[in-house]
Design an enzyme around this catalytic site. Structure first.
Site, PDB file in Angstrom:
ATOM      1  N   ILE A 177      66.367 -45.481   0.163  1.00  0.00           N
ATOM      2  CA  ILE A 177      67.152 -45.215   1.370  1.00  0.00           C
ATOM      3  C   ILE A 177      66.410 -45.768   2.585  1.00  0.00           C
ATOM      4  CG2 ILE A 177      68.060 -43.352   2.852  1.00  0.00           C
ATOM      5  CD1 ILE A 177      67.915 -41.573   0.205  1.00  0.00           C
ATOM      6  N   CYS A 178      67.145 -46.397   3.499  1.00  0.00           N
ATOM      7  CA  CYS A 178      66.567 -46.765   4.793  1.00  0.00           C
ATOM      8  C   CYS A 178      67.637 -46.544   5.859  1.00  0.00           C
ATOM      9  CB  CYS A 178      66.023 -48.201   4.788  1.00  0.00           C
ATOM     10  SG  CYS A 178      67.298 -49.475   4.724  1.00  0.00           S
ATOM     11  N   ARG A 179      67.487 -47.205   7.008  1.00  0.00           N
ATOM     12  CA  ARG A 179      68.441 -46.977   8.097  1.00  0.00           C
ATOM     13  C   ARG A 179      69.796 -47.606   7.800  1.00  0.00           C
ATOM     14  NH1 ARG A 179      70.314 -48.985  13.049  1.00  0.00           N
ATOM     15  NH2 ARG A 179      69.596 -51.047  12.415  1.00  0.00           N
ATOM     16  N   GLY A 187      70.259 -49.997   4.858  1.00  0.00           N
ATOM     17  CA  GLY A 187      70.391 -50.477   3.492  1.00  0.00           C
ATOM     18  C   GLY A 187      69.708 -51.819   3.257  1.00  0.00           C
ATOM     19  N   MET A 189      71.138 -44.650   6.279  1.00  0.00           N
ATOM     20  CA  MET A 189      71.340 -43.399   7.008  1.00  0.00           C
ATOM     21  C   MET A 189      72.398 -43.539   8.094  1.00  0.00           C
ATOM     22  SD  MET A 189      69.584 -41.136   5.486  1.00  0.00           S
ATOM     23  CE  MET A 189      69.488 -39.699   6.589  1.00  0.00           C
TER      24      MET A 189
END
Length: 103
Positions: free
Chosen positions: A66-68, A70, A94
């Protein structure tokens, strides 16, 4: 030849969490980003630390990254998949997560 990266959408991930599935979630954002909340149960492992923290991961497990947005998590997936790990990228990151967050 580069392997396809498996993906999961934020809503699919949220459903699986709500069902009580035991998932291996790793948030690769920076410290100041995760201060705004992470997906419940996620482990924080900033992207830059992945190469030195790989031994914390188990090749027998599947990890959801997971990141901000993708993008970074997709890069991490490519890198780790090349090392023999099973990876899934949460597309949209996110920015598209509308489930609960924990701090």
């Amino acid at each position: 030849m580069e392997q396809e990266i498996k993906i999961i959408t934020p809503s699919e991930l949220n459903e699986r969490i709500e069902k009580g599935e035991k998932l291996e979630l790793i948030d690769v954002r920076e410290h100041e980003e995760v201060a705004n909340g992470m997906v419940p149960g996620a482990k924080h492992m900033p992207m830059g630390e992945i190469p030195i923290r790989m031994e914390e991961l188990d090749k027998g497990k599947e990890y959801i990254f997971i990141c901000r947005s993708g993008r970074r998590s997709e890069n991490v997936c490519h890198y780790l998949q090349d090392q023999g790990f099973k990876c899934v990228n949460m597309v949209g990151g996110m920015l598209e997560w509308d489930g609960e967050v924990e701090f």
